[in-house]
Each structure stands twice: as C-alpha cells, then as structure tokens.
Design an enzyme around this catalytic site. Structure first.
Site, PDB file in Angstrom:
ATOM      1  N   ARG A 154      -4.648   9.970   4.898  1.00 24.28           N
ATOM      2  CA  ARG A 154      -3.912   8.799   5.353  1.00 24.28           C
ATOM      3  C   ARG A 154      -3.711   8.829   6.855  1.00 24.28           C
ATOM      4  O   ARG A 154      -3.183   9.781   7.411  1.00 24.28           O
ATOM      5  CB  ARG A 154      -2.554   8.762   4.669  1.00 24.28           C
ATOM      6  CG  ARG A 154      -1.794   7.535   5.087  1.00 24.28           C
ATOM      7  CD  ARG A 154      -0.450   7.460   4.455  1.00 24.28           C
ATOM      8  NE  ARG A 154       0.100   6.132   4.713  1.00 24.28           N
ATOM      9  CZ  ARG A 154       0.784   5.430   3.848  1.00 24.28           C
ATOM     10  NH1 ARG A 154       1.008   5.939   2.653  1.00 24.28           N
ATOM     11  NH2 ARG A 154       1.244   4.250   4.161  1.00 24.28           N
TER      12      ARG A 154
ATOM     13  N   ALA B  89       2.213  -2.117  -0.070  1.00 27.62           N
ATOM     14  CA  ALA B  89       2.892  -1.277   0.918  1.00 27.62           C
ATOM     15  C   ALA B  89       3.797  -0.274   0.224  1.00 27.62           C
ATOM     16  O   ALA B  89       4.525  -0.618  -0.687  1.00 27.62           O
ATOM     17  CB  ALA B  89       3.716  -2.142   1.863  1.00 27.62           C
ATOM     18  N   ASP B  90       3.727   0.976   0.676  1.00 29.85           N
ATOM     19  CA  ASP B  90       4.690   1.951   0.176  1.00 29.85           C
ATOM     20  C   ASP B  90       5.734   2.195   1.271  1.00 29.85           C
ATOM     21  O   ASP B  90       5.736   1.510   2.296  1.00 29.85           O
ATOM     22  CB  ASP B  90       3.996   3.246  -0.253  1.00 29.85           C
ATOM     23  CG  ASP B  90       3.262   3.934   0.890  1.00 29.85           C
ATOM     24  OD1 ASP B  90       2.483   4.859   0.606  1.00 29.85           O
ATOM     25  OD2 ASP B  90       3.457   3.542   2.063  1.00 29.85           O
ATOM     26  N   SER B  91       6.596   3.177   1.069  1.00 25.44           N
ATOM     27  CA  SER B  91       7.704   3.338   2.014  1.00 25.44           C
ATOM     28  C   SER B  91       7.196   3.751   3.392  1.00 25.44           C
ATOM     29  O   SER B  91       7.775   3.352   4.409  1.00 25.44           O
ATOM     30  CB  SER B  91       8.718   4.342   1.483  1.00 25.44           C
ATOM     31  OG  SER B  91       8.074   5.540   1.148  1.00 25.44           O
ATOM     32  N   ASP B  93       4.375   2.811   4.741  1.00 25.80           N
ATOM     33  CA  ASP B  93       3.891   1.557   5.345  1.00 25.80           C
ATOM     34  C   ASP B  93       5.051   0.746   5.890  1.00 25.80           C
ATOM     35  O   ASP B  93       4.985   0.208   7.005  1.00 25.80           O
ATOM     36  CB  ASP B  93       3.164   0.695   4.304  1.00 25.80           C
ATOM     37  CG  ASP B  93       1.801   1.234   3.946  1.00 25.80           C
ATOM     38  OD1 ASP B  93       1.510   1.297   2.732  1.00 25.80           O
ATOM     39  OD2 ASP B  93       1.044   1.579   4.866  1.00 25.80           O
TER      40      ASP B  93
END
Lengths: 300, 153
Positions: A154, B89-91, B93
């Site tokens: 990521r 979206a995750d946290s 993001d």
C-alpha cells in the site's frame, strides 16, 4: 490440513445450504484468525448462496457499494462473519441466517445473542477487517478483540514522516525517523498503523476515545515481535515531562498473511491468565467449501 | 462583529482564505437545520457552527481529492452524498483524504472531526465551517444568551 466439503455441496442443491462444519471455541488467550482471499472465490453460484445468508440491511449495505468488486468483497465480509460465528455454536447447528448483529453504543458491531432464535449465548467476540484483496475475521472468547489488515504494498500518498507527525505519537515519529530507507520506513509505518487500528478496534469506543497521537505502540526490547502500549498523558508545557503509562492490559500480535498483507491482532489481557502467552491460530477459508490451517503462533 | 436579525445572521471574521462573508438565512420553519456552539476557552472566542450547504465548488474540489486518493477513474460519478466507505475507502484512506483537504484548504481538522467524515458533503461542510473563522467578542456571555433566545431551535 484441508477439509473439503465439496461433495456435500454437490448433493444439496439451491434451496438448502450445506451444513457448516462446527468449530471448537478458542480457549482463553487464543485468537482464531480467519481470512478469505476474494480472488479465490469465483463461482457465481457460490456467491449467490452467500447472498442468501445476509439480512436485508446487509444486502442493502452490499448494494450501496460502488462497483462489482466492492460489492463482492462486502458480501464476502458479511458471509465470513456469519458463517464463522455460526460454526462456533456448540451443541447444535445454527443457521448462519438466524444470527443477529447489533452495534454497541460506540458503533462497534457485535453479536446480538438475545434476539437470535436458537442461539446459545456465548462469550464470543469478533472483529473484521478487509482490504481489496483479503478479508479477515478474528474471534476470541471472554475478551474483546480488534484486528486490522493492510496490503503490504500500500502506497501512502503523503510523505510518511509528515503523515506520522500529523497523526502518530511523538515517540512513534522518532522511531520512524530513525529508519533511513524510505521503503523500510513505509513498511514500518503500515505495520504501526495496523497495530494502532487493532487497539482502537479492540477498545471498541470509537476513534475519539483513543486518538492516535495519545498512545504509543512500541516493540518490547529483547523481543522480535513483542509490542506494548504506552499512553501519553496530556501534553504539558515541557514536552520532556510528558509522562507515559505503559501497562500490560493489551496484548498485540503482528502477523503477515498470504505473503501480501500485514495484520495485527489486539486483545485485552485476561487477568485470569497472567503471564500466559497469546496464541493466534490462522486459517484460510472459503465458507462452505474448505478450511486450511495456515499457522499457529505464540506471542509473549 | 456579529449582528443578528430575526431573519438572517451574517458575520465577518478575520480569516486567511478568500472567503469573507457567509450568510445563512434562518427561518422559523423546519428548513432550519441546527445551531451548535463550540467549546469556550477563556479568551471568549467562540466557534459558531451552522449547517448550511457548502458551495458547489467546494464539493467539486473535495470530489477531486477523493478520486485521487481512492484512485477512481476521472469519469466516476460522485455526488455530495457519496459515501467514502461505498467507494472503498478504509480508515487510512479517510485520514489521507483529511490530510489532503487540510493542505488544499489550509485548515486544521481535529482528530475527532476527521474520523466522523463519511461523505463528500460532510467533508465540504467541515471545510466551509473551518474557513469561516472565529467571532471575537468582548463582554459577558449575555451575548450568547441573546443569540440562543433569538434563534428558534
């Protein structure tokens, strides 16, 4: 060790779902970590069966996701939770469809045992986390659990140290600043993120209860994978006086999954088991199809 | 200085962005949203939060940042109501989006606010809220009481 129930699937057809293989509850201080790789679930008929397990609210949630891949992953996440929790029902077989879920006052999802017909109330805790390419569910008994998974590759859009200065604690920034290679620094940033997220999720009180810059997670000297939590007290005028409170109330297990993800498990320490190490059993699964034991790890 | 009439509240404040006056109309009907007061510090500066729709260009700028962070294609249709979670979206993001918004709009978002943003509209509203600035006034809190009495909740 692979357990396959494909033959069972072929016998039962569309109306009845095949039986789930029951599981023994984890013992105290054990976390069972289950994960699904979405790319390995390709069968549309299997996915259709999964969607039959969901409540209407969950189906609406899946429909809200934008795009087929996100919809599929949302479906798999709910399926993983329902089938996994249902399998831990001892004494009787529980239809995963009958499980009810609710949120605690802070929004953390939990099993609603009272409203589930045919369920035995169990001291079972769970938490899920997912990325585009992996969905994980952690299960414990008696103690709250939080998990987080992140793709190893990521990319962080911002400068890693600037990002850490904005959100992490001062000690964590100092630690990251000592890493000269940017790629290694990025990796440590991600690992730290998973540990911090796992803690906040185990705490279950929402992010406002534990802003990221109010606690430090650091490795325990002399261990390779031991981590402890230290809370920074309110910032005083003199930063050198900032006192830290490090306690052993929370245990951490950093892991790698499928060679592609960093994961972290955080559990509240059970006073009854003082001194006993934390054990994490990792299994890969495709609900109704197969389980595969991946590893059993001990963390001091 | 702030002035209050029965139908509108407008205020000027010293701020660093190009936004100067923002006026929101208060009506006695149910279209009125909410009014809440931030915490008081001893300096008697208060932050007035008023729910009004953010400007379309703010919504557009937020959408652009969200598309970039989540690597969405340029022609992905986003509306003000678009939820970050529905876009994948995750946290992490969300936090990156907040950081990008802070840089773009030269604002500072409190962590609790940062975690509570779930849609493009909420992000745009927060930005506009923060770029309005502060009202400074001297005197007692009678001003506050007058304000709450005059505006129906």
């Amino acid at each position: 060790m692979r357990i396959s129930v494909m033959s069972q699937m072929q016998r039962s057809f569309s109306i009845d779902l095949p039986s789930l293989i029951p599981l023994q509850l984890p013992s105290r201080r054990h976390t069972h970590l289950w994960y699904v790789i979405p790319d390995e679930v390709k069968s549309t008929s299997l996915l259709k069966r999964y969607s039959q397990l969901l409540s209407q609210t969950e189906k609406d949630g899946v429909d809200q996701m934008r795009g087929d891949e996100l919809k599929k992953n949302a479906l798999l996440a709910r399926t993983l939770v329902r089938t996994t929790v249902a399998r831990y029902q001892t004494n009787k077989e529980v239809d995963p469809r009958s499980l009810m879920f609710k949120k605690n006052v802070y929004g953390k999802p939990e099993v609603d045992w009272q409203n589930c017909k045919n369920c035995n109330h169990q001291p079972l805790h769970f938490n899920i986390s997912h990325t585009d390419s992996l969905i994980a569910c952690g299960v414990t008994v008696h103690v709250p659990v939080g998990i987080d998974v992140e793709d190893k590759e990521r990319k962080i859009k911002h400068d890693v140290l600037a990002f850490a200065k904005r959100f992490y604690s001062a000690d964590e920034v100092n630690f990251l600043a000592t890493i000269p290679d940017p790629e290694a620094q990025r990796k440590e940033f991600i690992k730290l993120w998973t540990l911090k997220e796992a803690y906040v999720k185990a705490l279950g009180k929402g992010f406002s209860a534990a802003p990221f810059n109010t606690f430090t997670i650091q490795s325990i000297p002399g261990t390779e994978e031991g981590y402890s939590l230290c809370k920074t007290s309110e910032v005083t005028a003199d930063p050198l006086e900032e006192t830290k409170k490090c306690n052993g109330e929370w245990k951490f297990a950093p892991l790698e999954l499928a060679d592609s993800h960093y994961a972290a498990v955080c559990i509240e320490d059970d006073q009854a088991n003082e001194g006993a190490p934390m054990r994490v059993i990792v299994r890969k699964t495709i609900p109704f199809v197969e389980d595969q034991l991946i590893s059993e790890r001990i963390f001091l | 200085m702030a002035s209050l009439s029965t139908t509108s509240l407008s205020f000027k404040a010293p701020i660093q962005s190009t936004t100067t006056n923002i006026s929101c109309d208060f009506k006695t009907s149910s279209s009125f949203q909410s009014i809440s007061f931030g915490r008081f510090q001893s300096s008697k500066r208060i932050r007035l939060q008023i729910s009004c729709a953010a400007k379309p260009e703010t919504v557009q700028k937020v959408s652009d940042i969200v598309k970039e962070q989540l690597a969405l294609s340029a022609d992905t249709a986003l509306t003000a109501e678009s939820k970050f979670s529905a876009l994948g979206a995750d946290s992490l993001d969300t936090v990156e989006i907040v950081m990008a918004l802070e840089e773009k709009f030269d604002i500072s978002v409190e962590e609790t606010d940062a975690q509570n943003i779930t849609t493009i509209q909420e992000a745009a509203d927060l930005i506009e809220d923060l770029t309005v600035g502060y009202i400074s006034f001297s005197g007692s809190y009678d001003w506050m009481r007058q304000l709450t009495e005059a505006v129906p909740l």
